[in-house]
Design an enzyme around this catalytic site. Sequence first.
Site, short mmCIF file in Angstrom:
data_model
loop_
_atom_site.label_atom_id
_atom_site.label_comp_id
_atom_site.label_asym_id
_atom_site.label_seq_id
_atom_site.Cartn_x
_atom_site.Cartn_y
_atom_site.Cartn_z
N GLU A 75 -16.67 -1.18 -49.22
CA GLU A 75 -17.06 0.09 -48.61
C GLU A 75 -17.19 0.03 -47.09
OE1 GLU A 75 -20.56 3.54 -49.07
OE2 GLU A 75 -20.48 1.82 -50.43
N LYS B 129 -19.48 6.68 -54.10
CA LYS B 129 -20.43 7.08 -55.14
C LYS B 129 -19.62 7.44 -56.37
CE LYS B 129 -24.46 6.31 -53.83
NZ LYS B 129 -25.13 5.23 -54.58
#
Length: 414
Positions: free
Chosen positions: A227, A243
């Site tokens: 990420e 997410k």
Amino acid sequence: MRIERIGDGGDPADVLRALASLAVDRGTPAPAALIGDWFGSLAVLAPTVHTAPVGTASAFGLSDRETDTAQEPGNDRPVIGGGWIGYLSYPDTPVGGATAALPAAAGGWTDSVLRQDRDGCWWYESLTDDPCPTAWSDAITAPTAPAQPWRIEWTAPDRESHRHGVLQCLEAIRQGEVYQACVCTQFRGRAEGEPLHFFADAVAATRPARAAFVQGEWGAVASLSPELFLSRHGDLLRSSPIKGTLPIADDPDRLRASVKDVAENVMIVDLVRNDLGRIAVPGSVTVTDLLGVYPAPGVWHLVSTVAATAAPGTTTADLLEAAFPPASVTGCPKHRARQLLSHWEPDHRGVYCGAVGFASPLAGTELNVAIRTVEFDPDGNTVLGVGGGITIDSDPDAEWQECLDKASSIMSLG
């Protein structure tokens, strides 16, 4: 400033091992590494860098070293040259007073890097006029250092403690305190062998997008993150929160069809927009990629990207004050979620959920979200944090399984 084309060479993990062997032979500090998708390149290695604990306000700061970005001849990507490589830990302390295993921030400055571009070509870049040492170019063209054995014995987290935290979060959501929060737990272990060799093997096996390694007398951080927390190139800012997670064996279309995962991702996108909006030119915050499904080691992830233009005079310290810790590992609303998480989680997150990365006076700054990150203290103790976002639709047992899924790519190594 000096740039030399070295040409074809070894895989980044093999070159890192060769540089580590060279550092041991010469009695110099260990190398540091960014491997995956960093600064438009496949790898950025600091052949030797002295790292030490620093004040959290100093992490990734360049002060008077910040300049306009330069360009590599024949390439539209900025030259890196050198800079500060290190980490910044998650800032919040549990109300129970638990402490972190490693310093709150650590890193060091390197005048030179070895960079592998998108075509696989290796370059030597330096902020000085010094030529590339022959030993460094040999480490690229003929990396002969073999892999070294390592072993980590892991102990699973307390499932009931995690479940209790999830249930508390669900009650806070029902009471209107938060809409979503990321509840985390920890695996702990004992390591044998060098952290660098764990990292090199892990990167070669899992190919994470935002892997980073930093080591010093204080310990080591081996981050296998997928990420991007924050990048800054000139005035262009970008953040790509994750997410939504499924095991890699599942159908990825299930992520886009999941009401829970989509709602969670959109909430965090709004939170990132708010964070960047605090230091952005008004009207410049945009969502350039919404709800993309991408593979990561062992899992599928739902990923979005937010971009913005930094307001004139914005410093790295300003960016971190506005956006740190990363939105995807806190909750919504962010401030209240952080307060509550300090009650729900008994362990200090440490480097986990902080950021690891590089700040260059030429190329800008890129930081990952320190997830899938193993921390090694000087005594051989290890910590691996895992967690997941909780919404009103969350099931505690499914959230526990998500933690196990996220840890599986690391647990299966060795």
